[in-house]
Design a protein around this motif. Sequence first.
Motif, PDB file in Angstrom:
ATOM      1  N   GLY A  96       0.791  -1.215   0.000  1.00 22.89           N
ATOM      2  CA  GLY A  96       0.000   0.000   0.000  1.00 22.89           C
ATOM      3  C   GLY A  96       0.825   1.268   0.000  1.00 22.89           C
ATOM      4  N   LEU A  97       2.129   1.143  -0.086  1.00 21.74           N
ATOM      5  CA  LEU A  97       2.971   2.337  -0.123  1.00 21.74           C
ATOM      6  C   LEU A  97       3.038   2.874  -1.559  1.00 21.74           C
ATOM      7  N   ASN A  98       3.208   4.182  -1.691  1.00 28.34           N
ATOM      8  CA  ASN A  98       3.440   4.752  -3.010  1.00 28.34           C
ATOM      9  C   ASN A  98       4.909   4.581  -3.346  1.00 28.34           C
ATOM     10  N   VAL A  99       5.173   4.013  -4.505  1.00 29.10           N
ATOM     11  CA  VAL A  99       6.549   3.671  -4.844  1.00 29.10           C
ATOM     12  C   VAL A  99       7.030   4.501  -6.029  1.00 29.10           C
ATOM     13  N   ASN A 116      -1.005   0.541  -9.848  1.00 27.12           N
ATOM     14  CA  ASN A 116      -1.014   1.972 -10.149  1.00 27.12           C
ATOM     15  C   ASN A 116      -0.349   2.813  -9.074  1.00 27.12           C
ATOM     16  N   ASN A 117       0.144   2.182  -8.020  1.00 27.70           N
ATOM     17  CA  ASN A 117       0.904   2.977  -7.038  1.00 27.70           C
ATOM     18  C   ASN A 117       2.413   2.877  -7.226  1.00 27.70           C
ATOM     19  N   ILE A 118       2.836   2.425  -8.423  1.00 31.38           N
ATOM     20  CA  ILE A 118       4.263   2.518  -8.744  1.00 31.38           C
ATOM     21  C   ILE A 118       4.444   3.526  -9.868  1.00 31.38           C
ATOM     22  N   LYS A 119       5.291   4.504  -9.607  1.00 26.72           N
ATOM     23  CA  LYS A 119       5.586   5.471 -10.672  1.00 26.72           C
ATOM     24  C   LYS A 119       7.030   5.236 -11.104  1.00 26.72           C
ATOM     25  N   ILE A 120       7.211   5.049 -12.420  1.00 23.28           N
ATOM     26  CA  ILE A 120       8.565   4.794 -12.932  1.00 23.28           C
ATOM     27  C   ILE A 120       9.130   6.052 -13.573  1.00 23.28           C
TER      28      ILE A 120
END
Lengths: 148, 647, 430, 94
Positions: free
Chosen positions: B165-168, B209-213
Amino acid sequence: MTEKREGEFSPKILVFSTNSISDPGIDLAGLLKMHYPPSAYTVSLPCSSGINPDWIIYAFKKGFDGVFIAADGTDCPYRDDCSELTAKIVQEAQTKAQDIGINPARIKMAAICSVCAEPFVNHMKKFSEALIKMGSIKNESGGKDVSS
Amino acid sequence: MKKRIGVYICHCGGNISDYVDVKKVMHSVENEEGVVLAKTTVFACSDSSQKEMVQDILENKLDGMVVASCSPKLHLHTFRSVAERAGINPYEYIQVNIREQDSWAHSDKPEEATEKAIRLVRSGIRRAAQAKPLTPNEISVTNGVAVIGGGAAGMRAAIELADTGLNVYLIEKEHFLGGRISQWGALFESGERGEELVERLYKEIIKRNNIKIWTGAEVESFSGCVGNFDLGIKIHPRFIKTDKGCEKFEEIIKQCPVEVPDEFNFGLTKRKAIYKNYKKAFPEQPAIDIDNCTKCGICEQTCPEVFDFNQKVEKLNLKIGAVILTTGFSPYEPKEGEYGYKNSDTVLSLQQFRRLMELSNGKLVFNNKEIKNIGFIYCVGSRQKGGDNKYCSRFCCTAAIHTSLLLKEKYKDIKTYHLFRDIRTYGKQELLYRDSCKNGDIYLKFDENQPPEVITEGENTIVRIKDLLTEGEEIEINPDLIVLVTGMVPRNNERLEKIFKVPIGRDRFFNEIHPKLRPVETVIDGVFIAGTSQGPKNLTESILSSLSSSAKTYSLLSGGTLQLEPIVAIVNKNACEWCGKCDEVCIYDAIEKKEAEGKTIAYVNEALCKGCGSCIPVCEQRAIELKGYTNKEIMGMIDGIMEEVNG
Amino acid sequence: MFHLEYDVMVVGGGIAGQETSLNLANMGFKVILIEKEPSIGGKMILLSKVFPTLDCASCIATPKMSETMRHENIEVLSYSEVSSIERIDKKFKVKILKKPKFVREDLCTGCQECEANCPVNVEDQFNFGLVGRRAVYIPYSTAIPKTAVIDIDNCILCGACERVCPANAIDFTQEPEYYTLKVKSVVLATGFNLFPARKKPQYGFGMYPNVMDAMEMDRLLSPTRPYNAVIRPLDGKIPENIAYILCTGSRDVSVGNPICSQICCMYSIKQAQLLMGALPLADITIYYIDIRAFGKGFEEFYQQAKDMGVQFIKGKVAKIEEIKESGNLKVRYEDIEGSGGVKEMEHDLVVLSVGMLSNPQITSSFKTEELELDEYFYVKQTDPLINPAKTNLKGIFAAGTATGPKDIPDSILSAGAASAEVAAYIRSLK
Amino acid sequence: MSWDQEKTLKYIKNKMKVSEKKVEETRKFMKIRKSIAKALSTGPKTIPQIAEIMNLPLSDVTYNVMTCRKYGYIEETGEVSDDDYYFYELKGRK
């Protein structure tokens, strides 16, 4: 037990180290069973830029023959200008020492990183030798204040 | 009120007591002012000792405790929690290091080590006598983690963290994800190929959708403290829109007239200015290497809508609670002439050779010559007695042998010679070594002081080795290709080391606090390390540490709040005359000017203060101290060390 | 006292099991830890010091053990075995047998009065038979829980313990207890078995008293050392010339274990360094095939041992024979590196560096499905590259040496990985 | 009072029998213990010296001496013989 056999003098060194960088470096020297003079005593602080010059003078008054600041150099986790700030502290303490008749060369500073076991041991050995040449702090006018 | 202090001197099962007379230390300090009880203990950290301490504290109404044992880096928290369980404030507990900084360092001088221990313990007692109860600062934390390095370890950590649940934020310096593993081809154990593995990880990542590359992204700055860091990143433009596709990228790449050496293939091939590392690299859009692009405009003619040469370097500031460094390794680059490297057309590093295998179809050809005999020279850049890399690179024996097995599978008649020092196929990897021996691969052992000699005469290369397995007989082989089994060195971590302040070890890799107690944590709270950034590892081992660091990161941030060390500056209101010097020196904006009781004084914002103490020496009034390191505590310690030792 | 439902059951209370439990507990999951011995701690707690830092094993292990025991999210069942694991929907029904200790854990204070008064003597399994123990005993001084247990098979029911126990903790009425629990996931941290050196009869273990295995030597070197010195098991003599035979039972097809045990080179080098400290005059020779010093700081540790004067001989040992009069041992080896041929050397103590074997006992607990093992009976990792803790059974994970040989740092990392994978799995159930 | 505390023992004694062999082994250990004590009654000795008096195989003596040491009946004096053996003595006599 404190006093050494005649003719031998082991200068007492106060080392100020830092919790996250230089103190682990000093620990590593022990871990590797590298030997340095046992009359070196470490007091660990968060950062060498927080050393109060009065502590250094106080240490001389109490009988330490030398004070060594194991600074973090560029590894300091708090600030980039740590070395400069620490150097200023050393300067201030040296001036104060000189004012009261203590050889400023009894205060030394070097950067000790977290794996600097060997450099630390070498510093201790060299500093100890230098202090032996300078003689006991008791012989200096501003040194160990016996009454305190 | 006088403190009531309990003192424990630990034998550490002999680590201390073999050199330091612990009984004598105990007797020397038991009559010190404030000491209510003094004991020795075989293992202070054992459960039974901990229970005894709790009982002692309760029975004797202690409000101070000193344990003289190992370095506080190991067990400060253990004993602080003992103090807490018994109802004393954890900051009234003092740990004295008589192991790393005494018994071990002075194992040659037991008497002097004992005297030092007495003085150190006494200094700890004085400090405890002055110690004040402190309360940690509770802060709320940012739900965000940055993973620096988009190789296998980083990608795997990102997936795991996202699931908690963390934003990555996954930050990769190259324009493509996958790191070293995408260069490697078939992997040991499962046979899966590096590219396939990267694809598998990438597909998992884009599902979340909580991983931003960010690719082409570099870290520029890092500040703040655990739970609330600011991470500055710089994103280099790709010049191709990542939200748009084009069917004809392959064709476009072919049309580009620029050719430069392809680093992905370690210079074995050339690539274009518009490029992909390999056909199925992710993200799927190619990137433009603007430094080498001639802006001829040919590429834009097909699919013009995907190109955007106006893209600029973008700078971003990310709010994160923690960061994991997975910056990986680089293959050791042999020096020019080291075993003929770069001096001869027949010498490649193992990593180059793996690319050569990937690029080969049908026959194994290098420099127009078909390769039938290969000599592998092991430990190149590793286990260097006099050199920089004293360490073993761990993965390379198995990697070279696995390579040899793959060769035999593909090219039946190939012959391989392995010039080694020790074959280190540990664990189940031993089976590969066995298979290789069964295949008829030839193993020759050399001594570190007599490494093989590589002699090149035109196109002919001879390797001369004194083989220890045949009583030191001198053997000459004449391979078509020499593969230097090159180890691992850290991948450009010097800049990052400065930014993140992570200590490096003797091997120059990032260093953990302790390999067994805190293997993925660094001395900087909230900065974790994983994968080959902390030392040579194979893929499975990298993933183990990557998952471990994810677990630790989640434990750190999952509560939503954190307790911060209460080591902060404190102003003596009576002495302060506001001169502003403390404010000037503080880089954390923790000092504010405040009106109080009719005068202007400095005020410390505890949430911002990091406790470095830089404000202490600049204050001419000596009106600032650091909690936990007050004048009384430091001077008490000096007193404790310096008073004479009797008996 | 027992909740009926837990998030995770961890089987095995060694270093990997503790680490997994602590990680999961710190993430907020409810964990039950099952340990078959009377104390948690596994094999690590029995060791002297650990490579390459030479920290004492207890210094690393005991704080973890006590943290595990004390954690509010962890329930520890010692002296207990998993009798069955059955999958029911998305959960597992597990049955646990808690063996009677005949001592009430809630009352026992660990004072050892019972031990002082018990007349029975049997071989102490935690000292590998080097000394005896009583029928009522505390496993070792660093045991957790530090409570006594009665070995009923060897008890002569004299009642002395019950008479002297100041806490009235002895209770011969205890019966085996069975618990049925529901858990969402299981972690197998069941560790390894030591290679039994008797399986190499040519080395004379069990026949010649001065041939010992490395675990015994680690006991002799540990702070809780049974002899309080390093002396020969034959006659109490201080040894002067000690040999290590590496790869005993590893890389050895003849005993069915061709894989490398990964730890023996390093623990032998560690023991050699410790011995040089304990016996400064002793000569130490290590017979090896390849020195596998591969981990962080290992190679440096190996070089350090060489610099200290430990002799390394590349040689395969074929046979060990006792010299009757002195109890010394003649080691016959094939000299691979030197002048070649078969050579002989005399030593007054030989240590066999025994390797790891798998401990697949847990497989019989699976009632509704089969746990897949690899060809050497370690738990099979079905996706070793990306999900290293995953087994063939959904919801069942493995950590530490259950999946293959590992040293302590790698076991701890694999426990970290297992906890992450378990956490992700449990979340996916929702 | 102390005899009351044997009540749980009574319970198990009704349930299981103790084999004569185990009792015999216990007696044997007690005997060995006594003869080690006897051997040491005339002063500290090394393991080979004790073995000679007891007329038992060396390795059995080492095991039993070390076990007695563990149980606190005897301890080492700290002295080492010329031929590299520790001396052991009954605990309490110095």
